[in-house]
Design an enzyme around this catalytic site. Structure first.
Site, PDB file in Angstrom:
ATOM      1  N   GLY A  39      -6.525  -3.630   2.827  1.00 24.54           N
ATOM      2  CA  GLY A  39      -6.271  -4.276   4.116  1.00 24.54           C
ATOM      3  C   GLY A  39      -5.031  -5.136   3.995  1.00 24.54           C
ATOM      4  O   GLY A  39      -4.824  -5.813   2.962  1.00 24.54           O
ATOM      5  N   GLY A  40      -4.180  -5.097   5.022  1.00 27.50           N
ATOM      6  CA  GLY A  40      -2.871  -5.739   4.954  1.00 27.50           C
ATOM      7  C   GLY A  40      -2.861  -7.169   4.446  1.00 27.50           C
ATOM      8  O   GLY A  40      -2.245  -7.487   3.426  1.00 27.50           O
ATOM      9  N   LYS A 185       8.508  -7.911   9.560  1.00 31.46           N
ATOM     10  CA  LYS A 185       9.075  -6.928   8.629  1.00 31.46           C
ATOM     11  C   LYS A 185       8.860  -5.509   9.166  1.00 31.46           C
ATOM     12  O   LYS A 185       8.052  -4.743   8.644  1.00 31.46           O
ATOM     13  CB  LYS A 185       8.429  -7.061   7.247  1.00 31.46           C
ATOM     14  CG  LYS A 185       9.092  -6.177   6.178  1.00 31.46           C
ATOM     15  CD  LYS A 185       8.203  -6.030   4.968  1.00 31.46           C
ATOM     16  CE  LYS A 185       6.985  -5.193   5.212  1.00 31.46           C
ATOM     17  NZ  LYS A 185       7.259  -3.766   5.522  1.00 31.46           N
ATOM     18  N   GLN A 228      16.700   2.316   0.122  1.00 31.29           N
ATOM     19  CA  GLN A 228      17.863   1.460   0.339  1.00 31.29           C
ATOM     20  C   GLN A 228      17.503  -0.022   0.389  1.00 31.29           C
ATOM     21  O   GLN A 228      18.352  -0.857   0.714  1.00 31.29           O
ATOM     22  CB  GLN A 228      18.585   1.863   1.634  1.00 31.29           C
ATOM     23  CG  GLN A 228      19.187   3.251   1.583  1.00 31.29           C
ATOM     24  CD  GLN A 228      20.155   3.418   0.425  1.00 31.29           C
ATOM     25  OE1 GLN A 228      21.057   2.606   0.239  1.00 31.29           O
ATOM     26  NE2 GLN A 228      19.963   4.468  -0.377  1.00 31.29           N
ATOM     27  N   VAL A 252       1.782   3.100  -2.032  1.00 31.58           N
ATOM     28  CA  VAL A 252       0.658   2.303  -1.531  1.00 31.58           C
ATOM     29  C   VAL A 252       0.800   0.865  -2.030  1.00 31.58           C
ATOM     30  O   VAL A 252       0.967   0.628  -3.223  1.00 31.58           O
ATOM     31  CB  VAL A 252      -0.684   2.891  -2.002  1.00 31.58           C
ATOM     32  CG1 VAL A 252      -1.847   2.024  -1.526  1.00 31.58           C
ATOM     33  CG2 VAL A 252      -0.851   4.309  -1.488  1.00 31.58           C
ATOM     34  N   ASP A 256       2.964  -4.466   1.348  1.00 30.59           N
ATOM     35  CA  ASP A 256       2.184  -5.702   1.240  1.00 30.59           C
ATOM     36  C   ASP A 256       2.700  -6.570   0.100  1.00 30.59           C
ATOM     37  O   ASP A 256       2.732  -7.802   0.204  1.00 30.59           O
ATOM     38  CB  ASP A 256       0.705  -5.376   1.024  1.00 30.59           C
ATOM     39  CG  ASP A 256       0.086  -4.664   2.219  1.00 30.59           C
ATOM     40  OD1 ASP A 256       0.519  -4.929   3.352  1.00 30.59           O
ATOM     41  OD2 ASP A 256      -0.825  -3.841   2.015  1.00 30.59           O
ATOM     42  N   GLY A 291      -1.895   5.105  -7.700  1.00 29.82           N
ATOM     43  CA  GLY A 291      -3.050   4.635  -6.935  1.00 29.82           C
ATOM     44  C   GLY A 291      -2.712   3.487  -6.022  1.00 29.82           C
ATOM     45  O   GLY A 291      -1.665   3.477  -5.366  1.00 29.82           O
ATOM     46  N   ARG A 293      -2.570   0.073  -6.878  1.00 32.53           N
ATOM     47  CA  ARG A 293      -2.214  -1.179  -7.550  1.00 32.53           C
ATOM     48  C   ARG A 293      -0.991  -1.817  -6.910  1.00 32.53           C
ATOM     49  O   ARG A 293      -0.072  -1.141  -6.460  1.00 32.53           O
ATOM     50  CB  ARG A 293      -1.962  -0.927  -9.036  1.00 32.53           C
ATOM     51  CG  ARG A 293      -3.224  -0.603  -9.834  1.00 32.53           C
ATOM     52  CD  ARG A 293      -2.884  -0.283 -11.260  1.00 32.53           C
ATOM     53  NE  ARG A 293      -2.178  -1.377 -11.915  1.00 32.53           N
ATOM     54  CZ  ARG A 293      -1.500  -1.255 -13.056  1.00 32.53           C
ATOM     55  NH1 ARG A 293      -1.410  -0.072 -13.639  1.00 32.53           N
ATOM     56  NH2 ARG A 293      -0.899  -2.291 -13.588  1.00 32.53           N
TER      57      ARG A 293
END
Length: 310
Positions: A39-40, A185, A228, A252, A256, A291, A293
Protein backbone atom coordinates in the site's frame (compact mmCIF):
# COMPACT_ATOMS: atom_id res chain seq x y z
CA UNK A 1 13.05 17.09 12.63
CA UNK A 2 9.48 17.56 11.42
CA UNK A 3 7.15 14.64 12.25
CA UNK A 4 6.03 12.46 9.33
CA UNK A 5 2.77 10.55 8.94
CA UNK A 6 1.37 8.59 6.03
CA UNK A 7 -2.21 7.74 5.12
CA UNK A 8 -3.06 4.57 3.18
CA UNK A 9 -6.74 4.06 2.41
CA UNK A 10 -6.17 0.80 0.52
CA UNK A 11 -3.44 -1.19 2.29
CA UNK A 12 -2.42 -4.69 1.27
CA UNK A 13 -0.56 -7.77 2.38
CA UNK A 14 1.83 -8.52 -0.49
CA UNK A 15 3.20 -11.97 -1.23
CA UNK A 16 6.04 -12.64 -3.67
CA UNK A 17 7.21 -15.94 -5.14
CA UNK A 18 9.34 -17.37 -7.95
CA UNK A 19 8.37 -20.02 -10.50
CA UNK A 20 10.59 -21.59 -13.21
CA UNK A 21 8.14 -20.79 -16.02
CA UNK A 22 4.53 -19.78 -16.51
CA UNK A 23 1.93 -21.39 -18.76
CA UNK A 24 -1.89 -21.90 -18.69
CA UNK A 25 -3.78 -24.66 -16.87
CA UNK A 26 -0.81 -26.63 -15.50
CA UNK A 27 0.37 -26.56 -11.89
CA UNK A 28 3.04 -23.90 -11.48
CA UNK A 29 5.47 -24.93 -8.75
CA UNK A 30 6.53 -21.91 -6.72
CA UNK A 31 9.05 -21.08 -4.02
CA UNK A 32 7.77 -20.39 -0.48
CA UNK A 33 6.09 -16.98 -0.51
CA UNK A 34 7.69 -13.96 1.08
CA UNK A 35 5.14 -11.69 2.78
CA UNK A 36 5.62 -7.95 3.03
CA UNK A 37 3.46 -4.94 3.90
CA UNK A 38 1.91 -3.14 0.93
CA UNK A 39 0.00 0.00 0.00
CA UNK A 40 1.35 3.40 -1.02
CA UNK A 41 1.55 5.24 2.29
CA UNK A 42 2.63 2.13 4.19
CA UNK A 43 5.54 1.62 1.80
CA UNK A 44 6.48 5.29 2.10
CA UNK A 45 6.63 4.91 5.89
CA UNK A 46 8.68 1.71 5.50
CA UNK A 47 11.12 3.40 3.13
CA UNK A 48 11.59 6.31 5.55
CA UNK A 49 12.29 3.81 8.34
CA UNK A 50 14.75 1.86 6.16
CA UNK A 51 16.58 5.13 5.51
CA UNK A 52 16.97 5.86 9.21
CA UNK A 53 13.98 8.17 9.69
CA UNK A 54 10.72 7.82 11.57
CA UNK A 55 7.18 7.85 10.21
CA UNK A 56 3.78 6.76 11.50
CA UNK A 57 1.53 4.84 9.10
CA UNK A 58 -2.21 5.43 9.42
CA UNK A 59 -4.45 2.82 7.74
CA UNK A 60 -7.46 0.51 8.12
CA UNK A 61 -6.78 -3.15 8.89
CA UNK A 62 -9.24 -6.01 8.77
CA UNK A 63 -9.25 -9.77 9.34
CA UNK A 64 -6.29 -12.14 9.54
CA UNK A 65 -4.54 -10.43 6.63
CA UNK A 66 -4.79 -7.11 8.46
CA UNK A 67 -3.32 -8.67 11.61
CA UNK A 68 -0.47 -10.14 9.55
CA UNK A 69 0.17 -6.73 7.99
CA UNK A 70 0.38 -5.02 11.41
CA UNK A 71 2.73 -7.76 12.67
CA UNK A 72 5.06 -7.34 9.69
CA UNK A 73 5.25 -3.58 10.27
CA UNK A 74 6.08 -4.17 13.93
CA UNK A 75 8.95 -6.41 12.80
CA UNK A 76 10.26 -3.49 10.73
CA UNK A 77 9.80 -1.04 13.64
CA UNK A 78 7.31 1.09 11.71
CA UNK A 79 4.93 2.96 14.01
CA UNK A 80 1.24 2.51 13.15
CA UNK A 81 -2.15 3.97 13.97
CA UNK A 82 -4.88 1.67 12.70
CA UNK A 83 -8.64 1.57 12.41
CA UNK A 84 -10.39 -1.78 12.75
CA UNK A 85 -12.09 -2.58 9.45
CA UNK A 86 -14.91 -5.03 8.81
CA UNK A 87 -13.59 -6.22 5.44
CA UNK A 88 -10.35 -8.17 5.34
CA UNK A 89 -7.26 -6.36 4.11
CA UNK A 90 -6.59 -7.40 0.51
CA UNK A 91 -3.73 -9.72 -0.43
CA UNK A 92 -1.75 -9.17 -3.63
CA UNK A 93 0.49 -11.65 -5.44
CA UNK A 94 3.76 -10.92 -7.26
CA UNK A 95 5.25 -13.72 -9.38
CA UNK A 96 8.77 -13.62 -10.85
CA UNK A 97 9.40 -16.06 -13.71
CA UNK A 98 12.99 -17.33 -13.57
CA UNK A 99 13.25 -18.53 -17.19
CA UNK A 100 12.23 -15.22 -18.76
CA UNK A 101 12.82 -12.66 -16.03
CA UNK A 102 9.22 -11.52 -16.47
CA UNK A 103 7.21 -10.25 -13.56
CA UNK A 104 3.49 -10.69 -12.97
CA UNK A 105 1.60 -8.55 -10.48
CA UNK A 106 -1.86 -9.70 -9.42
CA UNK A 107 -3.48 -6.75 -7.64
CA UNK A 108 -6.75 -7.35 -5.81
CA UNK A 109 -9.46 -4.73 -5.22
CA UNK A 110 -9.06 -2.74 -2.04
CA UNK A 111 -11.26 -3.61 0.93
CA UNK A 112 -14.37 -1.47 1.14
CA UNK A 113 -14.29 1.38 3.64
CA UNK A 114 -17.50 2.15 5.50
CA UNK A 115 -18.46 5.74 6.31
CA UNK A 116 -17.66 5.12 9.98
CA UNK A 117 -14.24 3.64 9.17
CA UNK A 118 -13.38 6.61 6.96
CA UNK A 119 -14.52 8.97 9.74
CA UNK A 120 -12.20 7.22 12.22
CA UNK A 121 -9.27 7.56 9.82
CA UNK A 122 -10.13 11.21 9.34
CA UNK A 123 -10.09 11.76 13.11
CA UNK A 124 -6.61 10.26 13.34
CA UNK A 125 -5.37 12.48 10.51
CA UNK A 126 -6.83 15.66 11.96
CA UNK A 127 -5.23 14.90 15.33
CA UNK A 128 -1.77 15.27 13.74
CA UNK A 129 0.18 18.24 15.06
CA UNK A 130 0.40 21.44 13.02
CA UNK A 131 3.54 21.64 10.90
CA UNK A 132 3.86 17.88 10.47
CA UNK A 133 4.13 16.26 7.05
CA UNK A 134 1.33 13.95 5.86
CA UNK A 135 1.89 11.72 2.83
CA UNK A 136 -1.35 10.58 1.20
CA UNK A 137 -0.41 7.77 -1.16
CA UNK A 138 -2.08 4.92 -3.00
CA UNK A 139 -5.37 4.11 -4.64
CA UNK A 140 -8.89 4.82 -3.40
CA UNK A 141 -10.86 1.77 -2.21
CA UNK A 142 -14.64 1.37 -2.57
CA UNK A 143 -16.32 3.71 -0.10
CA UNK A 144 -13.67 6.43 -0.34
CA UNK A 145 -14.68 8.95 -2.99
CA UNK A 146 -12.51 11.66 -4.49
CA UNK A 147 -14.79 14.20 -2.80
CA UNK A 148 -14.00 12.68 0.59
CA UNK A 149 -10.29 12.76 -0.20
CA UNK A 150 -10.41 16.41 -1.23
CA UNK A 151 -12.33 17.37 1.91
CA UNK A 152 -9.86 15.49 4.12
CA UNK A 153 -6.82 17.14 2.56
CA UNK A 154 -8.44 20.58 2.83
CA UNK A 155 -9.31 20.01 6.50
CA UNK A 156 -5.76 18.82 7.23
CA UNK A 157 -4.24 21.87 5.54
CA UNK A 158 -6.51 24.17 7.53
CA UNK A 159 -4.98 22.66 10.67
CA UNK A 160 -1.48 23.45 9.45
CA UNK A 161 -0.63 19.91 8.29
CA UNK A 162 1.67 19.95 5.25
CA UNK A 163 0.35 17.48 2.68
CA UNK A 164 2.21 15.43 0.09
CA UNK A 165 0.22 13.42 -2.47
CA UNK A 166 1.35 10.49 -4.59
CA UNK A 167 -1.60 9.08 -6.49
CA UNK A 168 -2.97 8.95 -10.02
CA UNK A 169 -6.07 9.55 -12.13
CA UNK A 170 -9.10 11.14 -10.50
CA UNK A 171 -7.57 10.87 -7.03
CA UNK A 172 -4.59 12.99 -8.06
CA UNK A 173 -6.80 15.51 -9.84
CA UNK A 174 -9.00 15.81 -6.75
CA UNK A 175 -6.06 16.16 -4.37
CA UNK A 176 -4.73 19.16 -6.30
CA UNK A 177 -7.98 21.08 -5.90
CA UNK A 178 -7.29 22.37 -2.36
CA UNK A 179 -3.92 23.69 -3.54
CA UNK A 180 -0.65 24.44 -1.73
CA UNK A 181 0.42 20.82 -1.51
CA UNK A 182 4.01 20.49 -0.32
CA UNK A 183 4.88 17.99 -3.05
CA UNK A 184 3.30 15.91 -5.83
CA UNK A 185 5.08 13.23 -7.88
CA UNK A 186 3.30 12.50 -11.16
CA UNK A 187 4.94 10.61 -13.99
CA UNK A 188 5.02 12.20 -17.45
CA UNK A 189 1.72 10.62 -18.52
CA UNK A 190 -0.03 11.74 -15.33
CA UNK A 191 1.35 15.26 -15.67
CA UNK A 192 0.07 15.37 -19.25
CA UNK A 193 -3.42 14.49 -17.98
CA UNK A 194 -3.21 17.18 -15.29
CA UNK A 195 -2.45 19.95 -17.81
CA UNK A 196 -4.69 18.41 -20.48
CA UNK A 197 -2.14 18.30 -23.29
CA UNK A 198 0.51 16.01 -24.71
CA UNK A 199 4.06 16.51 -23.45
CA UNK A 200 6.61 15.33 -26.00
CA UNK A 201 9.73 17.38 -25.26
CA UNK A 202 11.73 17.87 -22.03
CA UNK A 203 10.91 21.57 -22.06
CA UNK A 204 7.20 20.70 -22.31
CA UNK A 205 7.46 18.64 -19.13
CA UNK A 206 9.30 21.42 -17.28
CA UNK A 207 6.78 24.04 -18.40
CA UNK A 208 3.82 21.90 -17.33
CA UNK A 209 5.35 21.24 -13.91
CA UNK A 210 6.03 24.95 -13.47
CA UNK A 211 2.39 25.69 -14.33
CA UNK A 212 1.23 23.55 -11.40
CA UNK A 213 3.55 25.43 -9.08
CA UNK A 214 2.60 28.88 -10.36
CA UNK A 215 -1.10 28.06 -10.14
CA UNK A 216 -0.69 27.46 -6.41
CA UNK A 217 -1.64 23.79 -6.59
CA UNK A 218 1.71 22.52 -5.30
CA UNK A 219 4.88 24.07 -3.93
CA UNK A 220 7.07 21.37 -5.50
CA UNK A 221 6.45 19.06 -8.44
CA UNK A 222 8.74 16.12 -9.10
CA UNK A 223 8.07 14.33 -12.40
CA UNK A 224 9.35 10.75 -12.47
CA UNK A 225 10.90 9.94 -15.84
CA UNK A 226 11.81 6.25 -15.46
CA UNK A 227 15.41 5.56 -16.57
CA UNK A 228 15.88 9.31 -17.06
CA UNK A 229 15.39 9.90 -13.35
CA UNK A 230 13.27 12.86 -12.31
CA UNK A 231 12.66 16.51 -13.10
CA UNK A 232 11.86 18.71 -10.10
CA UNK A 233 10.61 22.28 -9.97
CA UNK A 234 9.66 24.76 -7.28
CA UNK A 235 8.88 28.46 -7.39
CA UNK A 236 12.44 29.55 -8.14
CA UNK A 237 14.34 26.65 -9.68
CA UNK A 238 14.30 23.39 -11.61
CA UNK A 239 16.67 20.40 -11.56
CA UNK A 240 16.93 17.04 -13.30
CA UNK A 241 18.65 14.07 -11.72
CA UNK A 242 19.56 11.07 -13.88
CA UNK A 243 20.44 7.80 -12.09
CA UNK A 244 23.46 5.68 -12.99
CA UNK A 245 22.85 2.82 -15.44
CA UNK A 246 21.97 -0.32 -13.51
CA UNK A 247 20.23 -3.65 -14.07
CA UNK A 248 16.64 -3.48 -12.85
CA UNK A 249 15.26 -6.57 -11.11
CA UNK A 250 11.87 -5.10 -10.22
CA UNK A 251 10.15 -1.73 -10.32
CA UNK A 252 7.79 -2.64 -7.46
CA UNK A 253 8.28 -0.17 -4.62
CA UNK A 254 10.55 2.18 -6.55
CA UNK A 255 8.04 5.04 -6.58
CA UNK A 256 7.22 4.63 -2.88
CA UNK A 257 10.93 4.50 -2.02
CA UNK A 258 11.42 7.71 -3.99
CA UNK A 259 8.57 9.50 -2.21
CA UNK A 260 9.76 8.26 1.18
CA UNK A 261 13.29 9.51 0.59
CA UNK A 262 12.10 12.91 -0.66
CA UNK A 263 9.73 13.28 2.29
CA UNK A 264 12.54 12.51 4.71
CA UNK A 265 14.75 15.15 3.11
CA UNK A 266 11.88 17.64 3.06
CA UNK A 267 11.41 17.08 6.80
CA UNK A 268 15.11 17.84 7.24
CA UNK A 269 14.85 21.11 5.30
CA UNK A 270 16.96 19.98 2.33
CA UNK A 271 17.20 21.89 -0.94
CA UNK A 272 15.27 20.89 -4.05
CA UNK A 273 18.40 19.31 -5.54
CA UNK A 274 19.26 17.35 -2.38
CA UNK A 275 15.68 16.15 -2.03
CA UNK A 276 15.44 15.03 -5.65
CA UNK A 277 18.87 13.40 -5.68
CA UNK A 278 18.03 11.36 -2.58
CA UNK A 279 14.65 10.40 -4.03
CA UNK A 280 16.14 9.20 -7.32
CA UNK A 281 18.81 7.27 -5.44
CA UNK A 282 16.27 5.50 -3.24
CA UNK A 283 14.01 4.71 -6.18
CA UNK A 284 16.95 3.27 -8.09
CA UNK A 285 18.06 1.29 -5.04
CA UNK A 286 14.65 -0.39 -4.88
CA UNK A 287 14.95 -1.63 -8.47
CA UNK A 288 18.04 -3.66 -7.60
CA UNK A 289 15.88 -6.07 -5.60
CA UNK A 290 13.55 -8.79 -6.83
CA UNK A 291 9.93 -9.00 -5.67
CA UNK A 292 8.47 -6.30 -3.44
CA UNK A 293 11.54 -5.19 -1.46
CA UNK A 294 12.11 -1.47 -0.98
CA UNK A 295 15.31 0.57 -0.89
CA UNK A 296 18.06 -0.02 1.63
CA UNK A 297 20.11 2.70 3.29
CA UNK A 298 23.41 1.23 2.08
CA UNK A 299 22.38 0.99 -1.59
CA UNK A 300 20.75 4.43 -1.50
CA UNK A 301 23.86 6.06 -0.03
CA UNK A 302 26.11 4.44 -2.66
CA UNK A 303 23.96 5.90 -5.44
CA UNK A 304 23.81 9.31 -3.73
CA UNK A 305 27.61 9.33 -3.54
CA UNK A 306 27.79 8.48 -7.27
CA UNK A 307 25.32 11.25 -8.17
CA UNK A 308 27.22 13.77 -6.05
CA UNK A 309 30.42 13.00 -7.94
CA UNK A 310 28.89 13.13 -11.43
Amino acid sequence: MVSIYTLTLSPSLDSATLTPQIYPEGKLRCTPPVFEPGGGGINVARAITHLGGKATAIFPAGGATGEHLISLLADEHVAVETVDAKDWTRQNLHVHVESSGEQYRFVMPGAKLSDDEFRQLEEKVLAIESGALLVVSGSLPPGASTEKLTALIRAAQQRGIRCIVDSSGDALQAALVPGNLELVKPNQKELSALVNRELTQPDDVRTAAQELVRSGKARRVVVSLGPQGALAVDESSSVQVVPPPMKSQSTVGAGDSMVGAMTLKLAQGASLLEMTRYGVAAGSAATINQGTRLCSLADTQKIVDYLSRN
